[in-house]
Design an enzyme around this catalytic site. Structure first.
Site, short mmCIF file in Angstrom:
data_model
loop_
_atom_site.label_atom_id
_atom_site.label_comp_id
_atom_site.label_asym_id
_atom_site.label_seq_id
_atom_site.Cartn_x
_atom_site.Cartn_y
_atom_site.Cartn_z
N LYS A 150 -42.93 -12.61 -62.60
CA LYS A 150 -43.43 -12.08 -63.88
C LYS A 150 -42.24 -11.80 -64.78
O LYS A 150 -41.13 -11.55 -64.30
CB LYS A 150 -44.20 -10.78 -63.66
CG LYS A 150 -45.18 -10.46 -64.76
CD LYS A 150 -46.46 -11.27 -64.60
CE LYS A 150 -47.45 -11.01 -65.71
NZ LYS A 150 -48.75 -11.61 -65.41
P1 NAD Z 1 -53.96 -10.18 -74.94
O1 NAD Z 1 -52.69 -9.76 -75.54
O2 NAD Z 1 -54.56 -11.45 -75.36
O3 NAD Z 1 -55.07 -9.03 -75.13
C1 NAD Z 1 -54.87 -7.70 -74.76
C2 NAD Z 1 -56.03 -6.89 -75.32
O4 NAD Z 1 -55.92 -5.56 -74.83
C3 NAD Z 1 -56.06 -6.79 -76.84
O5 NAD Z 1 -57.38 -6.86 -77.29
C4 NAD Z 1 -55.48 -5.41 -77.11
O6 NAD Z 1 -55.92 -4.87 -78.32
C5 NAD Z 1 -56.06 -4.66 -75.94
N1 NAD Z 1 -55.32 -3.43 -75.65
C6 NAD Z 1 -54.00 -3.21 -75.65
N2 NAD Z 1 -53.74 -1.94 -75.36
C7 NAD Z 1 -54.93 -1.35 -75.15
C8 NAD Z 1 -55.34 -0.03 -74.82
N3 NAD Z 1 -54.43 0.92 -74.63
N4 NAD Z 1 -56.65 0.22 -74.68
C9 NAD Z 1 -57.57 -0.75 -74.88
N5 NAD Z 1 -57.25 -2.01 -75.20
C10 NAD Z 1 -55.95 -2.30 -75.32
O7 NAD Z 1 -53.69 -10.14 -73.36
P2 NAD Z 1 -54.49 -10.91 -72.23
O8 NAD Z 1 -53.75 -12.16 -71.93
O9 NAD Z 1 -55.93 -10.96 -72.55
O10 NAD Z 1 -54.22 -9.94 -70.98
C11 NAD Z 1 -55.07 -8.84 -70.69
C12 NAD Z 1 -54.93 -8.48 -69.23
O11 NAD Z 1 -55.27 -9.61 -68.43
C13 NAD Z 1 -53.52 -8.08 -68.77
O12 NAD Z 1 -53.62 -7.13 -67.75
C14 NAD Z 1 -52.97 -9.38 -68.22
O13 NAD Z 1 -51.92 -9.17 -67.30
C15 NAD Z 1 -54.21 -9.92 -67.54
N6 NAD Z 1 -54.18 -11.36 -67.28
C16 NAD Z 1 -54.03 -12.26 -68.27
C17 NAD Z 1 -54.04 -13.61 -67.97
C18 NAD Z 1 -53.97 -14.67 -69.04
O14 NAD Z 1 -54.17 -15.84 -68.71
N7 NAD Z 1 -53.72 -14.35 -70.30
C19 NAD Z 1 -54.17 -14.04 -66.64
C20 NAD Z 1 -54.34 -13.09 -65.64
C21 NAD Z 1 -54.34 -11.75 -65.98
#
Ligand code: NAD
Length: 416
Positions: free
Chosen positions: A106
């Site tokens: 990561k």
């Molecule tokens: P992103 O940046 O696209 O979206 C994050 C979202 O979370 C946004 O809507 C933001 O406004 C919201 N957010 C941020 N802080 C917040 C808070 N304190 N309370 C409520 N909402 C909040 O990110 P993403 O890629 O969708 O990732 C989200 C989660 O999924 C993370 O934990 C990430 O590690 C995990 N994840 C992502 C992927 C991927 O393919 N993008 C894969 C596996 C896991």
């Protein structure tokens, strides 16, 4: 004030649970407790004002016994080395759970991308990439998007890395735009995978997804795509949120309208026909499925007993602390753990890497069919393990993921 739970402590605790269940060789357990490599960089960036600011960045490579390191890059003001270490651990187990030939890594940069211009983000990404370039590459460590990084960020990484080695190397990163060798369906993959897990979880109760009520925390890549997929499967999305707050509607929210509203205003808050709620209230709503898709440690010992959902599908990494896990299990809440529920992203990243190495391009339906197969099979393996061992789904997923990694370590032996 209560201290914020440390995600690395959660990751170590989870490894301990798996080690006990697997009766893991203590030497292997010891080896898995620390990442193989940790790189810390101080990234200087010229801001639009002319001033130079230095941002701390990390790349943590946990384990590569089963294949090259793989893991996203996060841009967030609260990134810390312990958080990146925890996320790298979870990547290792996740690749084991879905049985793809990658290890876990990561990356993260401590910055606030919301306050940076596109040009500043580009300069940050390129300089960070150049500083971790010696330890990444298509057969070594392959980054991908995570919180506040996207296909554009991956395109800059691909270009910077390619410039440094003097030839185009699309396979050095996944989650790229399709025009640069990105896979069809990668952007939707994590959300779609989580929706498939929700569907499979509902099936274990002998029920249908139709009209199941869903609350989703976080409406970014994972949350919005999970909402779209679940709505298509017939669910009723009753609540959504982002960093500015949440919205609720008993009648159901159209995720396409929420997306449009977020595009226009920067948030889901204020969508017509919805009541405003807080992120905390969203987690405690009466619903069938709760899907945290934002950050870590949102379900803790202080609110776990107030979770009323029957099923929690962890779109985010590490949303539930080990103490909260216990409470949810005792309250008969069925938790589909992160290392299974959000593994759709790394699965399609793997498909992207395979396509890049073969100079191939698969259709969206082919990608979706293969993702469906992998997710259903991984769900089945984890569910059957949980039934057979009489343990919760997280412990079962850890047994599968850690077990596969441990087996690879054993087979490879110790060199020299
Ligand atoms: P992103 O940046 O696209 O979206 C994050 C979202 O979370 C946004 O809507 C933001 O406004 C919201 N957010 C941020 N802080 C917040 C808070 N304190 N309370 C409520 N909402 C909040 O990110 P993403 O890629 O969708 O990732 C989200 C989660 O999924 C993370 O934990 C990430 O590690 C995990 N994840 C992502 C992927 C991927 O393919 N993008 C894969 C596996 C896991």
């Amino acid at each position: 004030m209560v201290a914020k739970p440390n995600p690395f402590h959660s990751a170590l605790k989870q490894l301990e649970i798996a080690a006990d269940l697997l009766k893991l060789d203590p030497d292997v357990h010891q080896l898995l407790k620390e990442p193989k490599r940790v790189v810390t960089v101080a990234v200087p960036v010229r801001m639009d004002s002319g001033e130079v600011r230095t941002f701390m960045g990390y790349r943590v490579q946990h384990n590569d016994a089963r294949g090259p390191f793989k893991g996203g890059i996060r841009y967030h003001p609260e990134v810390s080395l312990d958080e990146v270490k925890a996320l790298a651990f979870w990547m290792t187990w996740k690749c084991g759970v879905v049985d793809i030939p990658f290890g876990g890594a990561k990356g993260g940069v401590v910055c606030n991308p919301k306050e940076m211009s596109l040009a500043e983000k580009e300069r940050l990404t390129r300089r960070y990439t150049s500083m971790i370039a010696p330890i990444i590459g298509p057969f070594v460590d392959i980054p991908a998007p995570d919180v506040y990084t996207d296909a554009q960020t991956m395109a800059w990484i691909m270009d910077t890395y390619s410039q440094l080695i003097g030839r185009p190397e699309p396979a050095c990163v996944t989650g790229k735009p399709v025009t640069l060798g990105g896979s069809e369906g990668r952007a939707q993959a994590t959300g779609l995978g989580a929706a498939i897990c929700a569907r499979e979880a509902v099936k274990t109760f002998g029920l249908e997804l139709k009209d199941a009520t869903v609350a989703i925390q976080g409406f970014g890549n994972v949350g919005s795509n999970a909402a779209l997929a679940l709505a298509e499967m017939g669910c009723k999305i009753i609540a959504l949120s982002d960093s500015r707050g949440g919205i609720f509607s008993k009648k159901g929210i159209d995720p396409l309208k929420a997306l449009q509203h977020k595009k226009e205003t920067g948030s889901v808050v204020g969508l017509a026909g919805c009541e405003e709620i807080t992120n905390e209230e969203l987690l405690e709503l009466e619903c069938d499925i709760l899907l945290p898709a934002a950050l870590e440690n949102v379900i803790t010992s202080s609110n776990a007993s107030k979770v009323k959902a029957r099923i929690v599908v962890e779109g985010a990494n590490g949303p539930t602390t080990p103490e909260a896990d216990r409470i949810l299990y005792d309250n008969k809440v069925f938790v589909v753990p992160d290392i299974l529920a959000n593994a759709g992203g790394v699965t399609v990243s793997y498909f992207e890497w395979v396509q890049n190495l073969n100079r191939d391009h698969w259709t969206l339906s082919e990608v979706k069919r293969k993702l469906e197969e992998r997710m259903v099979s991984a769900f089945k393996t984890v569910y059957e393990t949980s039934v057979k061992q009489n343990i919760d789904m997280r412990a079962a997923a850890l047994m599968v993921g850690v077990g596969r990694v441990a087996e690879a370590i054993k087979m490879r032996g110790l060199w020299p």
